[in-house]
Enzyme design. Structure first.
Site, mmCIF file in Angstrom:
data_model
loop_
_atom_site.group_PDB
_atom_site.id
_atom_site.type_symbol
_atom_site.label_atom_id
_atom_site.label_comp_id
_atom_site.label_asym_id
_atom_site.label_seq_id
_atom_site.Cartn_x
_atom_site.Cartn_y
_atom_site.Cartn_z
ATOM 1 N N SER A 119 0.779 -1.222 0.084
ATOM 2 C CA SER A 119 0.113 0.007 0.029
ATOM 3 C C SER A 119 0.846 1.261 0.030
ATOM 4 O O SER A 119 0.291 2.420 -0.484
ATOM 5 C CB SER A 119 -0.746 0.084 1.207
ATOM 6 O OG SER A 119 -1.734 -1.180 1.193
ATOM 7 N N HIS A 140 -1.417 -2.786 -7.322
ATOM 8 C CA HIS A 140 -2.043 -2.432 -5.925
ATOM 9 C C HIS A 140 -3.618 -2.772 -5.928
ATOM 10 O O HIS A 140 -4.368 -1.761 -6.634
ATOM 11 C CB HIS A 140 -1.747 -1.146 -5.516
ATOM 12 C CG HIS A 140 -2.214 -0.777 -4.035
ATOM 13 N ND1 HIS A 140 -2.602 0.707 -3.720
ATOM 14 C CD2 HIS A 140 -2.358 -1.428 -2.992
ATOM 15 C CE1 HIS A 140 -3.077 0.790 -2.446
ATOM 16 N NE2 HIS A 140 -2.942 -0.496 -2.106
ATOM 17 N N GLU A 152 -4.085 0.357 -8.849
ATOM 18 C CA GLU A 152 -2.908 1.278 -9.206
ATOM 19 C C GLU A 152 -1.870 0.436 -9.672
ATOM 20 O O GLU A 152 -1.452 -0.511 -9.014
ATOM 21 C CB GLU A 152 -2.574 1.981 -7.793
ATOM 22 C CG GLU A 152 -3.727 3.001 -7.495
ATOM 23 C CD GLU A 152 -3.509 3.719 -6.171
ATOM 24 O OE1 GLU A 152 -3.719 4.848 -5.863
ATOM 25 O OE2 GLU A 152 -2.745 3.242 -5.206
ATOM 26 N N ASN A 190 -4.251 5.861 -1.044
ATOM 27 C CA ASN A 190 -3.695 5.979 0.323
ATOM 28 C C ASN A 190 -3.141 7.405 0.692
ATOM 29 O O ASN A 190 -3.220 7.824 1.766
ATOM 30 C CB ASN A 190 -2.803 4.830 0.636
ATOM 31 C CG ASN A 190 -3.687 3.729 0.628
ATOM 32 O OD1 ASN A 190 -4.771 3.815 0.883
ATOM 33 N ND2 ASN A 190 -3.238 2.539 0.388
#
Ligand SMILES: NC(=O)c1ccc[n+]([C@@H]2O[C@H](COP(=O)([O-])OP(=O)(O)OC[C@H]3O[C@@H](n4cnc5c(N)ncnc54)[C@H](O)[C@@H]3O)[C@@H](O)[C@H]2O)c1
Length: 284
Positions: A119, A140, A152, A190
């Site tokens: 992450s 991701h 991602e 994130n």
């Protein structure tokens, strides 16, 4: 490069979800757990999850059977040697991931793309543990992986265009929208999400509002499908602390400094849904 067989290392929330997404979309999936009992319970969990989708009419029985046939669970990392792509989904700990990348580099065929589902951690640090940094990238997925529509694709400085386009093609073949992002902590989602989640805990800790009112406020006021505490429980509080620590290490921005309550809850093993209790109690 055309990807047919996908290896998944790690059998937690994300490993299970990515394995399910890939198997449902026609990939051969080899899932590696450290113990046979975890591998078995993971397959049982996937059977249950696929059965639910059949009940909801999202999957036919034949599609479910096909997905299960394409899936095998193993404990030997060596079983991943023939995979075209291996995605690691182990704990968010750079030392653990670096060690795994050097092992995978030794075991896997020369053509294999090695990807991380991290992450926040620097993908280049994992790439440089291998003799094939051009074949390493981030893929991701989001939680729950079979449901969330985004992936991602993280491009470290070392990755080749071929690797990035193969990773994108894989994500799209899993039915996802892919966005490309540089190898910077938190990527897009994130980097924006975690200051918000951390600040929600800060509000709770300082007594400004209750858990239920903060969750209700963000659902009703912003149209979010769930409030910050329900989301922290879904992500896992231990994973959330690891993500915030990695963001803080990269940027030294106080918004990323873990609020004490969050760290104390992790110390108390209140990890959220996966341990049965976090901000909410799931035993009830
Ligand atoms: N939880 C989320 O919402 C989410 C979303 C996207 C990405 N991620 C990332 O995915 C990865 C996995 O997260 P998760 O939520 O599935 O975690 P999890 O805690 O559910 O699973 C972690 C897995 O790592 C394994 N593991 C732990 N220590 C290990 C070690 N020393 N060696 C090998 N395996 C080890 C565990 O047995 C488990 O299978 C992390 O990098 C995380 O940042 C998580």
């Amino acid at each position: 490069m055309s990807i047919k067989q996908v290896g998944i290392v790690g059998s937690g929330i994300m490993g299970a979800g990515i394995a399910e997404s890939a198997a449902v979309h026609g990939f051969e999936v080899v899932l590696r757990s450290r113990s046979q009992s975890t591998a078995d319970s993971m397959v049982a969990g996937l059977e249950k999850s696929l059965a639910k989708q059949v009940d909801k009419g999202k999957l036919s029985e034949a599609e479910r059977d096909g997905a299960l046939e394409r899936l095998s669970a193993v404990t030997d990392l060596g079983a991943l040697s023939g995979c075209d792509l291996v995605i690691e989904t182990v704990v968010e700990d750079l030392a653990v991931k670096k060690h795994l990348f050097s092992e995978l580099d030794r075991i896997c065929g020369e053509h294999t793309i090695l990807a991380t589902n991290t992450s926040t951690l620097a993908v280049v640090d994992m790439a440089m543990e291998t003799g094939r940094p051009e074949k390493v990238c981030g893929i991701h997925f989001f939680n729950p992986a079979p449901v969330m529509g985004l992936v991602e694709i993280v491009r470290p400085l070392t990755a080749s265009d071929d690797t990035i386009s193969s990773a994108r093609a894989f994500a799209e073949a899993c039915g996802k929208d892919a966005v490309e992002v540089k190898d910077q902590a938190g990527f897009i989602v994130n980097a924006l999400l975690f200051p918000y989640l951390n600040n929600a805990v800060r509000l709770l800790e300082s007594g400004v509002a209750s858990r239920d009112d903060i969750d209700a406020a963000m659902k009703g006021g912003c149209g979010f499908p769930m409030g910050p505490f329900a989301l922290l429980d879904l992500v896992g509080l231990d994973t959330s602390v690891a993500i915030l620590d990695a963001l803080y290490d990269e940027f030294r921005d106080p918004h990323f400094a873990v609020v004490p309550l969050l760290r104390r809850m992790v110390a108390a093993e209140l990890y959220g849904r996966k341990s049965g209790k976090g901000f909410y109690d799931y035993h009830r």
